[in-house]
Enzyme design. Structure first.
Site, short mmCIF file in Angstrom:
data_model
loop_
_atom_site.label_atom_id
_atom_site.label_comp_id
_atom_site.label_asym_id
_atom_site.label_seq_id
_atom_site.Cartn_x
_atom_site.Cartn_y
_atom_site.Cartn_z
N HIS A 1 -4.88 4.25 -7.66
CA HIS A 1 -4.87 3.22 -6.55
C HIS A 1 -4.58 3.93 -4.97
CE1 HIS A 1 -0.08 3.70 -7.01
NE2 HIS A 1 -0.38 3.24 -6.00
N ASP B 1 -3.90 5.61 -13.82
CA ASP B 1 -3.86 5.70 -12.39
C ASP B 1 -4.10 7.00 -12.26
OD1 ASP B 1 -3.50 4.91 -9.94
OD2 ASP B 1 -1.42 4.45 -10.07
N GLN C 1 7.64 2.82 -2.55
CA GLN C 1 6.07 2.71 -1.88
C GLN C 1 5.94 3.81 -0.80
OE1 GLN C 1 4.95 0.20 -3.12
NE2 GLN C 1 7.02 -0.53 -3.75
N GLY C 2 4.78 4.39 -0.91
CA GLY C 2 4.41 5.47 -0.09
C GLY C 2 4.61 7.02 -0.89
N ASP C 3 5.40 6.72 -1.81
CA ASP C 3 5.50 7.72 -2.92
C ASP C 3 4.28 8.29 -3.88
OD1 ASP C 3 7.96 9.01 -1.80
OD2 ASP C 3 9.10 7.41 -2.90
N SER C 4 3.73 6.94 -4.10
CA SER C 4 2.69 7.02 -5.02
C SER C 4 1.53 8.11 -4.94
CB SER C 4 1.75 5.54 -4.84
OG SER C 4 2.28 4.59 -5.47
N1 ARG Z 1 2.97 1.83 -5.70
C1 ARG Z 1 3.86 2.60 -4.86
C2 ARG Z 1 2.68 3.46 -3.93
O1 ARG Z 1 1.90 3.03 -3.74
C3 ARG Z 1 4.75 3.48 -5.79
C4 ARG Z 1 5.84 2.50 -6.25
C5 ARG Z 1 6.50 3.47 -7.20
N2 ARG Z 1 7.60 2.34 -7.57
C6 ARG Z 1 8.81 2.64 -8.30
N3 ARG Z 1 9.61 1.53 -8.21
N4 ARG Z 1 8.81 3.68 -8.66
O2 ARG Z 1 3.55 3.97 -3.03
#
Ligand code: ARG
Length: 261
Positions: A77, A123, A213-216
Protein backbone atom coordinates in the site's frame (compact mmCIF):
# COMPACT_ATOMS: atom_id res chain seq x y z
CA UNK A 1 -17.76 -0.73 10.13
CA UNK A 2 -15.38 2.11 10.66
CA UNK A 3 -12.71 2.71 8.09
CA UNK A 4 -9.46 1.09 8.88
CA UNK A 5 -6.37 3.16 8.62
CA UNK A 6 -5.00 1.07 5.84
CA UNK A 7 -7.32 2.60 3.37
CA UNK A 8 -7.04 2.86 -0.36
CA UNK A 9 -4.70 5.74 -0.16
CA UNK A 10 -1.89 6.65 -2.40
CA UNK A 11 1.51 6.93 -0.88
CA UNK A 12 1.40 10.58 -1.87
CA UNK A 13 -1.68 11.06 0.22
CA UNK A 14 0.11 9.45 3.12
CA UNK A 15 3.10 11.63 2.52
CA UNK A 16 1.17 14.84 2.65
CA UNK A 17 -1.09 13.91 5.48
CA UNK A 18 -4.16 14.01 3.30
CA UNK A 19 -4.80 10.62 4.81
CA UNK A 20 -6.59 12.27 7.68
CA UNK A 21 -9.79 12.04 5.69
CA UNK A 22 -9.42 8.28 5.50
CA UNK A 23 -8.83 7.84 9.21
CA UNK A 24 -11.58 6.31 11.25
CA UNK A 25 -13.51 8.64 13.45
CA UNK A 26 -11.78 8.25 16.76
CA UNK A 27 -14.00 7.18 19.60
CA UNK A 28 -14.58 10.37 21.57
CA UNK A 29 -13.55 8.63 24.76
CA UNK A 30 -10.01 8.50 23.49
CA UNK A 31 -8.03 11.09 25.35
CA UNK A 32 -4.84 12.91 24.59
CA UNK A 33 -2.37 11.64 22.03
CA UNK A 34 -0.35 8.82 23.42
CA UNK A 35 3.10 7.94 22.33
CA UNK A 36 2.74 5.33 19.65
CA UNK A 37 5.92 3.90 18.35
CA UNK A 38 5.99 4.59 22.06
CA UNK A 39 9.23 2.95 22.91
CA UNK A 40 12.37 4.92 22.56
CA UNK A 41 14.38 6.96 20.09
CA UNK A 42 17.01 4.93 18.30
CA UNK A 43 19.35 5.25 15.33
CA UNK A 44 20.07 3.71 11.98
CA UNK A 45 23.51 2.86 13.36
CA UNK A 46 21.66 0.55 15.76
CA UNK A 47 19.30 -0.71 13.02
CA UNK A 48 21.22 -0.21 9.74
CA UNK A 49 18.66 -2.14 7.68
CA UNK A 50 15.81 0.28 8.46
CA UNK A 51 15.15 2.49 5.45
CA UNK A 52 13.06 5.59 4.85
CA UNK A 53 10.85 5.44 1.78
CA UNK A 54 10.52 8.97 0.45
CA UNK A 55 9.16 10.83 -2.51
CA UNK A 56 11.49 12.44 -5.04
CA UNK A 57 11.86 15.52 -2.87
CA UNK A 58 12.84 13.55 0.22
CA UNK A 59 9.50 13.55 2.01
CA UNK A 60 9.28 10.34 4.02
CA UNK A 61 5.96 8.50 3.79
CA UNK A 62 6.78 4.90 4.70
CA UNK A 63 9.47 2.64 6.08
CA UNK A 64 11.24 -0.34 4.58
CA UNK A 65 13.78 -3.03 5.39
CA UNK A 66 16.98 -3.77 3.47
CA UNK A 67 17.07 -7.56 2.99
CA UNK A 68 19.80 -7.61 0.33
CA UNK A 69 22.11 -4.81 -0.88
CA UNK A 70 19.69 -3.81 -3.63
CA UNK A 71 16.40 -5.13 -2.21
CA UNK A 72 14.04 -3.39 0.17
CA UNK A 73 10.90 -4.96 1.61
CA UNK A 74 8.04 -2.56 2.24
CA UNK A 75 4.24 -2.55 2.16
CA UNK A 76 2.33 -2.80 -1.10
CA UNK A 77 0.00 0.00 0.00
CA UNK A 78 3.04 2.28 0.25
CA UNK A 79 3.98 1.93 -3.39
CA UNK A 80 0.87 0.97 -5.33
CA UNK A 81 0.42 3.66 -7.96
CA UNK A 82 3.97 4.92 -7.58
CA UNK A 83 6.52 4.90 -10.35
CA UNK A 84 10.22 4.16 -9.94
CA UNK A 85 10.95 7.81 -10.70
CA UNK A 86 9.03 9.24 -7.78
CA UNK A 87 10.21 6.96 -4.98
CA UNK A 88 13.56 6.93 -3.17
CA UNK A 89 15.00 4.72 -0.47
CA UNK A 90 17.11 6.47 2.14
CA UNK A 91 19.48 4.45 4.32
CA UNK A 92 21.68 5.49 7.19
CA UNK A 93 19.65 8.55 8.10
CA UNK A 94 18.36 8.53 11.68
CA UNK A 95 16.55 11.88 11.41
CA UNK A 96 13.99 12.88 8.79
CA UNK A 97 15.64 16.30 8.82
CA UNK A 98 19.07 14.79 8.18
CA UNK A 99 21.01 14.91 4.96
CA UNK A 100 23.39 12.07 5.86
CA UNK A 101 23.21 8.49 4.71
CA UNK A 102 22.56 7.21 1.21
CA UNK A 103 19.73 8.10 -1.14
CA UNK A 104 18.95 5.17 -3.39
CA UNK A 105 17.13 5.32 -6.67
CA UNK A 106 14.58 2.63 -7.39
CA UNK A 107 14.84 0.64 -10.61
CA UNK A 108 11.89 -1.69 -10.10
CA UNK A 109 8.76 -1.90 -7.96
CA UNK A 110 7.13 -5.27 -7.31
CA UNK A 111 4.15 -5.90 -5.08
CA UNK A 112 2.16 -9.02 -4.39
CA UNK A 113 -0.10 -9.48 -7.41
CA UNK A 114 -2.76 -10.69 -4.99
CA UNK A 115 -2.80 -7.28 -3.35
CA UNK A 116 -5.90 -5.57 -4.60
CA UNK A 117 -7.26 -3.38 -1.85
CA UNK A 118 -7.20 -2.45 1.79
CA UNK A 119 -7.89 -5.84 3.24
CA UNK A 120 -7.16 -8.35 0.51
CA UNK A 121 -3.96 -9.96 -0.61
CA UNK A 122 -0.52 -9.51 0.75
CA UNK A 123 0.52 -6.05 1.79
CA UNK A 124 4.09 -6.69 0.66
CA UNK A 125 6.34 -5.05 -1.90
CA UNK A 126 9.98 -5.35 -2.89
CA UNK A 127 11.85 -2.37 -4.29
CA UNK A 128 14.97 -2.98 -6.35
CA UNK A 129 17.64 -0.33 -5.99
CA UNK A 130 19.77 0.94 -8.84
CA UNK A 131 22.88 0.65 -6.64
CA UNK A 132 23.68 -1.40 -3.55
CA UNK A 133 23.18 0.20 -0.14
CA UNK A 134 26.30 0.10 2.04
CA UNK A 135 24.42 -1.15 5.10
CA UNK A 136 23.93 -4.43 6.88
CA UNK A 137 20.87 -6.32 5.75
CA UNK A 138 18.19 -8.04 7.83
CA UNK A 139 17.33 -11.71 7.53
CA UNK A 140 13.67 -12.41 6.87
CA UNK A 141 11.44 -15.17 8.08
CA UNK A 142 11.39 -18.54 6.28
CA UNK A 143 8.23 -19.75 4.54
CA UNK A 144 7.36 -21.98 7.51
CA UNK A 145 7.82 -19.24 10.09
CA UNK A 146 7.89 -21.93 12.75
CA UNK A 147 7.28 -20.51 16.21
CA UNK A 148 7.78 -16.93 15.11
CA UNK A 149 4.14 -15.89 15.38
CA UNK A 150 3.38 -17.63 18.66
CA UNK A 151 1.24 -15.37 20.86
CA UNK A 152 3.34 -13.53 23.40
CA UNK A 153 6.51 -13.56 21.30
CA UNK A 154 8.09 -10.14 21.50
CA UNK A 155 8.07 -8.08 18.34
CA UNK A 156 10.16 -5.02 17.72
CA UNK A 157 8.77 -2.26 15.50
CA UNK A 158 10.62 0.71 14.05
CA UNK A 159 9.68 3.85 12.22
CA UNK A 160 9.39 7.59 11.84
CA UNK A 161 5.62 7.56 12.01
CA UNK A 162 3.39 9.72 14.11
CA UNK A 163 3.92 9.51 17.85
CA UNK A 164 0.32 10.25 18.72
CA UNK A 165 -3.14 10.49 17.29
CA UNK A 166 -3.22 13.41 14.85
CA UNK A 167 0.39 14.10 15.71
CA UNK A 168 3.24 14.72 13.35
CA UNK A 169 5.94 12.30 12.34
CA UNK A 170 8.88 11.72 14.60
CA UNK A 171 12.04 13.37 13.34
CA UNK A 172 14.11 10.61 14.92
CA UNK A 173 13.70 6.91 14.26
CA UNK A 174 11.86 5.17 17.11
CA UNK A 175 11.69 1.59 18.29
CA UNK A 176 9.06 -0.13 20.41
CA UNK A 177 8.39 -3.64 21.64
CA UNK A 178 4.95 -5.20 21.18
CA UNK A 179 3.77 -8.74 21.95
CA UNK A 180 2.35 -10.94 19.20
CA UNK A 181 -1.43 -11.29 19.57
CA UNK A 182 -3.15 -14.62 18.83
CA UNK A 183 -5.16 -14.90 15.61
CA UNK A 184 -8.50 -15.52 17.40
CA UNK A 185 -7.91 -12.47 19.57
CA UNK A 186 -7.13 -10.36 16.53
CA UNK A 187 -10.23 -11.64 14.83
CA UNK A 188 -12.21 -10.51 17.85
CA UNK A 189 -10.85 -7.03 17.22
CA UNK A 190 -11.17 -6.82 13.48
CA UNK A 191 -13.61 -9.50 12.33
CA UNK A 192 -13.22 -10.64 8.76
CA UNK A 193 -10.88 -7.75 7.92
CA UNK A 194 -8.26 -9.78 9.72
CA UNK A 195 -7.04 -12.51 7.37
CA UNK A 196 -4.90 -14.81 9.47
CA UNK A 197 -3.12 -16.36 6.49
CA UNK A 198 -1.84 -12.95 5.38
CA UNK A 199 -1.63 -10.95 8.60
CA UNK A 200 -0.44 -11.06 12.19
CA UNK A 201 -1.33 -8.71 15.01
CA UNK A 202 0.85 -7.26 17.72
CA UNK A 203 0.16 -4.96 20.63
CA UNK A 204 -0.83 -4.85 24.29
CA UNK A 205 -4.45 -5.52 25.27
CA UNK A 206 -4.54 -2.06 26.84
CA UNK A 207 -2.88 -0.40 23.84
CA UNK A 208 -0.44 2.41 24.45
CA UNK A 209 2.36 1.13 22.23
CA UNK A 210 1.87 0.71 18.50
CA UNK A 211 2.97 1.70 15.06
CA UNK A 212 1.04 4.55 13.45
CA UNK A 213 0.71 6.57 10.24
CA UNK A 214 4.02 6.84 8.47
CA UNK A 215 5.37 3.63 9.99
CA UNK A 216 3.81 1.49 7.27
CA UNK A 217 6.17 -0.66 5.31
CA UNK A 218 8.63 -0.75 8.19
CA UNK A 219 9.78 -3.83 10.05
CA UNK A 220 8.23 -6.04 12.68
CA UNK A 221 11.21 -8.06 13.88
CA UNK A 222 10.62 -11.21 15.86
CA UNK A 223 13.45 -13.35 17.11
CA UNK A 224 15.88 -11.15 15.21
CA UNK A 225 14.35 -11.66 11.79
CA UNK A 226 12.00 -9.59 9.67
CA UNK A 227 8.68 -11.34 10.29
CA UNK A 228 6.11 -8.64 9.57
CA UNK A 229 5.52 -5.39 7.72
CA UNK A 230 3.61 -2.51 9.32
CA UNK A 231 0.28 -2.50 7.53
CA UNK A 232 -2.82 -1.18 9.28
CA UNK A 233 -4.88 -0.80 12.42
CA UNK A 234 -7.92 0.98 13.77
CA UNK A 235 -6.49 4.19 15.09
CA UNK A 236 -3.16 3.77 16.83
CA UNK A 237 -2.32 2.32 20.22
CA UNK A 238 -5.97 1.96 21.20
CA UNK A 239 -6.99 -0.72 23.70
CA UNK A 240 -8.22 -3.85 21.95
CA UNK A 241 -7.07 -2.60 18.53
CA UNK A 242 -3.65 -4.09 17.92
CA UNK A 243 -1.44 -3.16 15.02
CA UNK A 244 -1.83 -5.42 12.00
CA UNK A 245 1.28 -6.56 10.15
CA UNK A 246 1.79 -8.51 6.96
CA UNK A 247 2.52 -12.12 7.92
CA UNK A 248 5.73 -12.23 5.97
CA UNK A 249 6.25 -16.02 6.20
CA UNK A 250 3.28 -16.40 3.87
CA UNK A 251 5.08 -14.26 1.29
CA UNK A 252 8.63 -15.34 2.04
CA UNK A 253 9.02 -17.40 -1.14
CA UNK A 254 7.63 -14.56 -3.26
CA UNK A 255 10.10 -12.18 -1.62
CA UNK A 256 12.95 -14.58 -2.26
CA UNK A 257 12.00 -14.73 -5.94
CA UNK A 258 12.28 -10.96 -6.03
CA UNK A 259 15.51 -10.93 -4.10
CA UNK A 260 17.06 -13.36 -6.57
CA UNK A 261 15.74 -11.53 -9.62
N1 ARG B 1 -1.33 2.50 7.46
C1 ARG B 1 -0.31 3.12 8.23
C2 ARG B 1 0.75 3.73 7.31
O1 ARG B 1 0.47 3.86 6.13
C3 ARG B 1 0.22 2.22 9.32
C4 ARG B 1 -0.79 2.08 10.37
C5 ARG B 1 -0.40 1.18 11.45
N2 ARG B 1 -1.44 1.31 12.41
C6 ARG B 1 -1.43 0.72 13.60
N3 ARG B 1 -2.38 1.01 14.42
N4 ARG B 1 -0.51 -0.11 13.92
O2 ARG B 1 1.73 4.27 7.77
Amino acid sequence: MFGLTRARRTAAAVAFGAAAAALPTAPSAVAAPRPVVGGTPTTTAEYPFVMQITDATGGQFCGGTLVAPTKVVTAAHCVVGETTGNVRVVGGRTHLSGTDGTVGEVSRIWFDPGYTDAVNGGDVAVLTLAKPMPYATAAYVSPTGTGVYAPGMTGRVLGWGTTGKNGGSSDQLRMAMVPVVSDPECRDSYGSDFVASDMVCAGYPSGGVDTCQGDSGGPLLIGGVLAGITSWGNGCAEAGQPGVYTRLASFSSLVTEQVLT
